[in-house]
Design a protein around this motif. Sequence first.
Motif, PDB file in Angstrom:
ATOM      1  N   VAL A  28      -4.518  11.980  -7.015  1.00  0.00           N
ATOM      2  CA  VAL A  28      -4.102  12.166  -5.622  1.00  0.00           C
ATOM      3  C   VAL A  28      -2.706  11.578  -5.398  1.00  0.00           C
ATOM      4  O   VAL A  28      -1.852  12.209  -4.758  1.00  0.00           O
ATOM      5  CB  VAL A  28      -5.133  11.535  -4.657  1.00  0.00           C
ATOM      6  CG1 VAL A  28      -4.615  11.534  -3.237  1.00  0.00           C
ATOM      7  CG2 VAL A  28      -6.455  12.287  -4.745  1.00  0.00           C
ATOM      8  N   LEU A  29      -2.454  10.401  -5.932  1.00  0.00           N
ATOM      9  CA  LEU A  29      -1.140   9.770  -5.777  1.00  0.00           C
ATOM     10  C   LEU A  29      -0.046  10.596  -6.445  1.00  0.00           C
ATOM     11  O   LEU A  29       1.066  10.709  -5.909  1.00  0.00           O
ATOM     12  CB  LEU A  29      -1.158   8.354  -6.334  1.00  0.00           C
ATOM     13  CG  LEU A  29      -1.977   7.346  -5.529  1.00  0.00           C
ATOM     14  CD1 LEU A  29      -2.111   6.036  -6.292  1.00  0.00           C
ATOM     15  CD2 LEU A  29      -1.369   7.106  -4.156  1.00  0.00           C
ATOM     16  N   GLU A  36       9.529  11.725   0.115  1.00  0.00           N
ATOM     17  CA  GLU A  36      10.467  10.616   0.329  1.00  0.00           C
ATOM     18  C   GLU A  36       9.748   9.331   0.719  1.00  0.00           C
ATOM     19  O   GLU A  36      10.044   8.262   0.198  1.00  0.00           O
ATOM     20  CB  GLU A  36      11.471  11.003   1.414  1.00  0.00           C
ATOM     21  CG  GLU A  36      12.506   9.941   1.681  1.00  0.00           C
ATOM     22  CD  GLU A  36      13.489  10.336   2.761  1.00  0.00           C
ATOM     23  OE1 GLU A  36      14.142   9.432   3.300  1.00  0.00           O
ATOM     24  OE2 GLU A  36      13.600  11.534   3.072  1.00  0.00           O
ATOM     25  N   ILE A  37       8.785   9.424   1.627  1.00  0.00           N
ATOM     26  CA  ILE A  37       8.092   8.229   2.101  1.00  0.00           C
ATOM     27  C   ILE A  37       7.257   7.601   0.985  1.00  0.00           C
ATOM     28  O   ILE A  37       7.124   6.388   0.900  1.00  0.00           O
ATOM     29  CB  ILE A  37       7.237   8.525   3.354  1.00  0.00           C
ATOM     30  CG1 ILE A  37       6.774   7.224   3.991  1.00  0.00           C
ATOM     31  CG2 ILE A  37       6.066   9.406   3.032  1.00  0.00           C
ATOM     32  CD1 ILE A  37       7.860   6.387   4.588  1.00  0.00           C
ATOM     33  N   PHE A  38       6.729   8.409   0.084  1.00  0.00           N
ATOM     34  CA  PHE A  38       5.942   7.872  -1.033  1.00  0.00           C
ATOM     35  C   PHE A  38       6.814   6.989  -1.911  1.00  0.00           C
ATOM     36  O   PHE A  38       6.392   5.935  -2.378  1.00  0.00           O
ATOM     37  CB  PHE A  38       5.337   8.999  -1.866  1.00  0.00           C
ATOM     38  CG  PHE A  38       4.532   8.503  -3.037  1.00  0.00           C
ATOM     39  CD1 PHE A  38       3.206   8.141  -2.875  1.00  0.00           C
ATOM     40  CD2 PHE A  38       5.103   8.390  -4.295  1.00  0.00           C
ATOM     41  CE1 PHE A  38       2.457   7.676  -3.940  1.00  0.00           C
ATOM     42  CE2 PHE A  38       4.358   7.932  -5.375  1.00  0.00           C
ATOM     43  CZ  PHE A  38       3.043   7.568  -5.191  1.00  0.00           C
ATOM     44  N   ASN A  39       8.046   7.422  -2.138  1.00  0.00           N
ATOM     45  CA  ASN A  39       8.947   6.668  -3.006  1.00  0.00           C
ATOM     46  C   ASN A  39       9.376   5.344  -2.378  1.00  0.00           C
ATOM     47  O   ASN A  39       9.852   4.462  -3.081  1.00  0.00           O
ATOM     48  CB  ASN A  39      10.153   7.526  -3.372  1.00  0.00           C
ATOM     49  CG  ASN A  39       9.749   8.694  -4.244  1.00  0.00           C
ATOM     50  OD1 ASN A  39       8.927   8.540  -5.135  1.00  0.00           O
ATOM     51  ND2 ASN A  39      10.290   9.854  -3.975  1.00  0.00           N
ATOM     52  N   ASN A  72       2.217   8.922   6.471  1.00  0.00           N
ATOM     53  CA  ASN A  72       2.846   9.589   7.615  1.00  0.00           C
ATOM     54  C   ASN A  72       2.860   8.753   8.887  1.00  0.00           C
ATOM     55  O   ASN A  72       3.787   8.876   9.693  1.00  0.00           O
ATOM     56  CB  ASN A  72       2.160  10.921   7.904  1.00  0.00           C
ATOM     57  CG  ASN A  72       2.481  11.970   6.887  1.00  0.00           C
ATOM     58  OD1 ASN A  72       3.501  11.922   6.217  1.00  0.00           O
ATOM     59  ND2 ASN A  72       1.604  12.941   6.735  1.00  0.00           N
ATOM     60  N   TYR A  73       1.849   7.943   9.096  1.00  0.00           N
ATOM     61  CA  TYR A  73       1.713   7.218  10.357  1.00  0.00           C
ATOM     62  C   TYR A  73       1.903   5.723  10.146  1.00  0.00           C
ATOM     63  O   TYR A  73       1.036   4.914  10.415  1.00  0.00           O
ATOM     64  CB  TYR A  73       0.345   7.500  10.991  1.00  0.00           C
ATOM     65  CG  TYR A  73       0.156   8.966  11.276  1.00  0.00           C
ATOM     66  CD1 TYR A  73       0.862   9.581  12.306  1.00  0.00           C
ATOM     67  CD2 TYR A  73      -0.692   9.745  10.508  1.00  0.00           C
ATOM     68  CE1 TYR A  73       0.715  10.931  12.558  1.00  0.00           C
ATOM     69  CE2 TYR A  73      -0.846  11.094  10.749  1.00  0.00           C
ATOM     70  CZ  TYR A  73      -0.136  11.678  11.782  1.00  0.00           C
ATOM     71  OH  TYR A  73      -0.283  13.015  12.035  1.00  0.00           O
ATOM     72  N   GLN A  74       3.061   5.363   9.652  1.00  0.00           N
ATOM     73  CA  GLN A  74       3.386   3.962   9.478  1.00  0.00           C
ATOM     74  C   GLN A  74       4.715   3.682  10.174  1.00  0.00           C
ATOM     75  O   GLN A  74       5.389   4.589  10.638  1.00  0.00           O
ATOM     76  CB  GLN A  74       3.410   3.593   7.995  1.00  0.00           C
ATOM     77  CG  GLN A  74       4.106   4.563   7.088  1.00  0.00           C
ATOM     78  CD  GLN A  74       5.577   4.241   6.863  1.00  0.00           C
ATOM     79  OE1 GLN A  74       6.016   3.128   7.060  1.00  0.00           O
ATOM     80  NE2 GLN A  74       6.331   5.221   6.470  1.00  0.00           N
ATOM     81  N   LYS A  75       5.092   2.420  10.230  1.00  0.00           N
ATOM     82  CA  LYS A  75       6.312   2.033  10.932  1.00  0.00           C
ATOM     83  C   LYS A  75       7.520   2.754  10.355  1.00  0.00           C
ATOM     84  O   LYS A  75       7.610   2.974   9.156  1.00  0.00           O
ATOM     85  CB  LYS A  75       6.534   0.530  10.821  1.00  0.00           C
ATOM     86  CG  LYS A  75       5.503  -0.289  11.531  1.00  0.00           C
ATOM     87  CD  LYS A  75       5.815  -1.758  11.363  1.00  0.00           C
ATOM     88  CE  LYS A  75       4.730  -2.592  12.003  1.00  0.00           C
ATOM     89  NZ  LYS A  75       4.965  -4.031  11.803  1.00  0.00           N
TER      90      LYS A  75
END
Length: 85
Positions: A28-29, A36-39, A72-75
């Motif tokens: 999954v990861l 971009e946010i994953f990196n 997606n739903y983080q600061k």
Amino acid sequence: AEVLDFSRSNRKELKIERVSIPDLLNEVLNNHQDTEIFNKARIEMKVEVNEVQTDRLLLRIILNNLITNALNYQKLEQDHQPVLQ
């Protein structure tokens, strides 16, 4: 891929099998590596249960949704580094 997974999840019968949690989490990861946010995120995998008996596809959908939402739903602050544990 998510739409295809969801359509497959509507099948009538569950397919119960042994599922390796670390392997499924890595799968999954890996699907999120190009975002971009994953990196920007730090991933800490702490698995207390290595294997479960479950429907692999449904668990994959659940884990994917949890990880997608966490990313997606983080600061959105510039110095913020999300941590997935």
